[in-house]
Design a protein around this motif. Structure first.
Motif, short mmCIF file in Angstrom:
data_model
loop_
_atom_site.label_atom_id
_atom_site.label_comp_id
_atom_site.label_asym_id
_atom_site.label_seq_id
_atom_site.Cartn_x
_atom_site.Cartn_y
_atom_site.Cartn_z
N PHE A 26 75.02 70.82 2.03
CA PHE A 26 73.93 70.30 1.20
C PHE A 26 74.42 69.80 -0.16
O PHE A 26 74.17 68.65 -0.52
N GLN A 27 75.10 70.65 -0.90
CA GLN A 27 75.47 70.28 -2.27
C GLN A 27 76.55 69.20 -2.31
O GLN A 27 76.47 68.26 -3.11
N LEU A 28 77.57 69.31 -1.47
CA LEU A 28 78.63 68.30 -1.46
C LEU A 28 78.10 66.94 -1.01
O LEU A 28 78.41 65.91 -1.66
N PRO A 29 77.30 66.84 0.06
CA PRO A 29 76.72 65.54 0.41
C PRO A 29 75.87 64.95 -0.73
O PRO A 29 75.85 63.72 -0.92
N ASP A 30 75.18 65.81 -1.49
CA ASP A 30 74.41 65.31 -2.64
C ASP A 30 75.34 64.72 -3.70
O ASP A 30 75.01 63.70 -4.33
N LEU A 31 76.50 65.35 -3.89
CA LEU A 31 77.46 64.80 -4.86
C LEU A 31 78.03 63.46 -4.39
O LEU A 31 78.31 62.58 -5.20
N VAL A 32 78.21 63.32 -3.09
CA VAL A 32 78.67 62.04 -2.54
C VAL A 32 77.64 60.95 -2.84
O VAL A 32 77.99 59.84 -3.25
N LYS A 33 76.35 61.27 -2.67
CA LYS A 33 75.30 60.30 -2.99
C LYS A 33 75.31 59.97 -4.48
O LYS A 33 75.10 58.82 -4.88
N LYS A 34 75.55 60.99 -5.31
CA LYS A 34 75.53 60.79 -6.76
C LYS A 34 76.69 59.92 -7.24
O LYS A 34 76.51 58.97 -8.01
N HIS A 35 77.91 60.25 -6.80
CA HIS A 35 79.10 59.56 -7.32
C HIS A 35 79.50 58.34 -6.51
O HIS A 35 80.26 57.50 -6.99
N GLN A 36 79.01 58.26 -5.27
CA GLN A 36 79.32 57.14 -4.38
C GLN A 36 80.82 56.85 -4.32
O GLN A 36 81.28 55.73 -4.59
N PRO A 37 81.62 57.83 -3.93
CA PRO A 37 83.06 57.62 -3.83
C PRO A 37 83.42 56.77 -2.62
O PRO A 37 82.66 56.68 -1.65
N ASP A 38 84.59 56.16 -2.68
CA ASP A 38 85.11 55.44 -1.52
C ASP A 38 85.76 56.42 -0.55
O ASP A 38 85.80 56.17 0.65
N VAL A 39 86.28 57.52 -1.11
CA VAL A 39 86.98 58.52 -0.30
C VAL A 39 86.56 59.92 -0.74
O VAL A 39 86.47 60.20 -1.94
N LEU A 40 86.31 60.80 0.22
CA LEU A 40 86.08 62.22 -0.05
C LEU A 40 87.26 62.99 0.53
O LEU A 40 87.59 62.84 1.71
N ILE A 41 87.91 63.81 -0.30
CA ILE A 41 89.02 64.66 0.16
C ILE A 41 88.57 66.11 0.17
O ILE A 41 88.16 66.65 -0.87
N CYS A 42 88.62 66.73 1.35
CA CYS A 42 88.31 68.16 1.49
C CYS A 42 89.60 68.88 1.87
O CYS A 42 90.05 68.80 3.02
N PRO A 43 90.21 69.60 0.93
CA PRO A 43 91.52 70.21 1.20
C PRO A 43 91.46 71.61 1.80
O PRO A 43 92.45 72.34 1.76
N ASP A 44 90.32 71.98 2.39
CA ASP A 44 90.15 73.35 2.89
C ASP A 44 89.62 73.39 4.32
O ASP A 44 88.79 74.22 4.67
N PHE A 45 90.08 72.46 5.16
CA PHE A 45 89.75 72.42 6.59
C PHE A 45 88.37 71.86 6.91
O PHE A 45 88.18 71.29 7.99
N VAL A 46 87.38 72.02 6.04
CA VAL A 46 86.00 71.72 6.40
C VAL A 46 85.43 70.56 5.58
O VAL A 46 85.50 70.56 4.35
N TYR A 97 86.46 75.56 -2.95
CA TYR A 97 87.12 76.69 -2.29
C TYR A 97 88.08 77.44 -3.22
O TYR A 97 88.52 78.55 -2.89
N LEU A 98 88.39 76.88 -4.37
CA LEU A 98 89.28 77.55 -5.31
C LEU A 98 88.74 78.90 -5.78
O LEU A 98 89.49 79.74 -6.28
N ASN A 99 87.43 79.12 -5.60
CA ASN A 99 86.87 80.40 -6.06
C ASN A 99 87.26 81.59 -5.17
O ASN A 99 87.06 82.74 -5.54
N VAL A 100 87.84 81.30 -4.00
CA VAL A 100 88.32 82.40 -3.15
C VAL A 100 89.76 82.20 -2.68
O VAL A 100 90.40 83.14 -2.22
N ALA A 101 90.29 80.99 -2.78
CA ALA A 101 91.65 80.71 -2.31
C ALA A 101 92.66 81.54 -3.08
O ALA A 101 92.54 81.70 -4.30
N THR A 102 93.65 82.09 -2.36
CA THR A 102 94.62 82.96 -3.03
C THR A 102 96.07 82.54 -2.82
O THR A 102 96.90 82.81 -3.65
N THR A 103 96.40 81.90 -1.71
CA THR A 103 97.81 81.65 -1.43
C THR A 103 98.10 80.16 -1.29
O THR A 103 97.95 79.40 -2.23
N GLY A 104 98.53 79.73 -0.10
CA GLY A 104 98.99 78.36 0.07
C GLY A 104 97.95 77.30 -0.22
O GLY A 104 98.25 76.28 -0.84
#
Length: 376
Positions: A75-95, A9-16
């Protein structure tokens, strides 16, 4: 412990939210933890510099962005979860993704504005975005929010099924050298001024600030100016910039109210350093980053008595009644007359701002990640 941090989301985030994401990412590099491996979905600097979807000028461009965002989350983020197999996923943009994931999720809901202020958003967009949010609040999800005020508001609208943790964020660390040329360009050299920095969203109550400033000038007869820096509101419904421009003209304040638009970090530093006072009359905030930024620069703060702002200022700012231009004007007058009060607010503000740092911001996340603590 592997943690995947979604920075798309950094590609459009502008403020807080941009500040939140950048400061969290930077803190993970500045204060590494031996038990936590951080994985970024994107390089934060490069993603923030991407202008592909910034300031769309047509409905087609906005639609393209929403399709890109949906494709990423579902689609793309779930694929990255499969690839990296993290213990925790942090989504700092509500979704967070609607798909089932094998890891814990920490989804940051910065505020409850979508529920509290529906009039500020296009109806179809709000319905679509709320649907995305709700579909991602599933399985082992923990909600992170910014203040106790926001936590209470989110409980009201989302219920108590998911744990909600309060993590106080860090304000933006601005390391730029002051660009004092802006003081000459805006004719502010040796002129005291009240300062506000941020978008012209309706909830910021900037027309009210202009009215209060007019009253201040009439009663004090002092050579003050008002600087309102920042860009327009984030949508037609939210944008108060045309309202402020018209009001400034109608009240005969064109020589007294300065509207510089977007400014650089170096210019921000200069304007903070020379400001007489920072004024934040917002009717609704989830946190209130500018309050802490101003305090760190040794600038006294007048803020509305909105709950989140009172929580963050913790008595180190001068509080005015929300939506009351007369009371705000009186607080501005009081500060201009009482030098001792101004010095006290500066000292208290510097002390209060020390409670919010990148290290403390990160440590709060580390505690939750490693201890799986119950809701605070």
């Amino acid at each position: 412990m592997k943690v995947l941090l979604d920075l798309q989301y950094l590609n459009v985030a502008t403020t807080g939210i941009k500040t939140y994401m950048m400061e969290l990412a930077n803190a993970t590099k500045a204060f590494p933890h031996p038990e936590i491996e951080w994985i970024f979905t994107h390089d934060p600097e490069k993603q923030a510099a991407d202008t592909t979807f910034k300031n769309p000028s047509s409905k087609f461009q906005r639609l393209n962005y929403h399709l890109d965002y949906f494709r990423w989350k579902e689609f793309q983020l779930p694929d990255l979860v499969k690839k990296h197999q993290p213990d925790v996923l942090i989504c700092p943009d509500f979704v967070s993704p609607a798909a089932s994931l094998p890891c814990r999720r920490m989804t940051v809901l910065h505020d409850a504005f979508f529920w509290q202020m529906p009039q500020n958003y296009p109806r179809w967009w709000r319905k679509y975005f709320l649907n995305l949010i709700r579909k991602g609040l599933k399985e082992k999800t923990e909600i992170i929010t910014t203040t106790q005020y926001s936590k209470t508001a989110l409980h009201k609208h989302l219920g108590n099924e998911l744990p909600i943790h309060v993590v106080y964020q860090s304000p933006k660390i601005i390391n730029s050298v002051a660009d004092e040329m802006i003081l000459d360009r805006l004719k502010l050299r040796d002129t005291p001024y009240f300062f506000h920095l941020g978008t012209f969203d309706k909830r910021k109550n900037l027309p009210l600030l202009v009215h209060a400033f007019k009253t201040f000038l009439e009663k004090e007869n002092q050579d003050f100016k008002l600087v309102l820096a920042g860009g327009p509101g984030q949508s037609i419904q939210m944008n108060d910039f045309p309202v402020v421009e018209k009001l400034v003209s109608e009240l005969g304040l064109k020589e007294k109210v300065v509207l510089p638009g977007y400014i650089s970090d170096a210019e921000i530093v200069s304007l903070y350093q020379e400001a007489f006072c920072y004024v934040f009359p917002s009717e609704n905030e989830g946190f209130g980053i500018p309050i802490l930024e101003a305090m760190k620069f040794g600038v006294p703060v007048i803020h509305s008595d909105q709950a989140a702002l009172k929580e963050i200022a913790n008595g180190a700012g001068l509080s005015s009644k929300s939506g009351d231009a007369s009371d705000l004007a009186e607080k501005m007058i009081l500060l201009s007359r009482d030098k001792a009060l101004r010095e006290t607010l500066i000292k208290q503000g510097l002390k209060q701002s020390d409670n919010f740092s990148p290290k403390k911001f990160l440590e709060a996340f580390q505690y939750l990640i490693l201890d799986a603590a119950p809701a605070l």
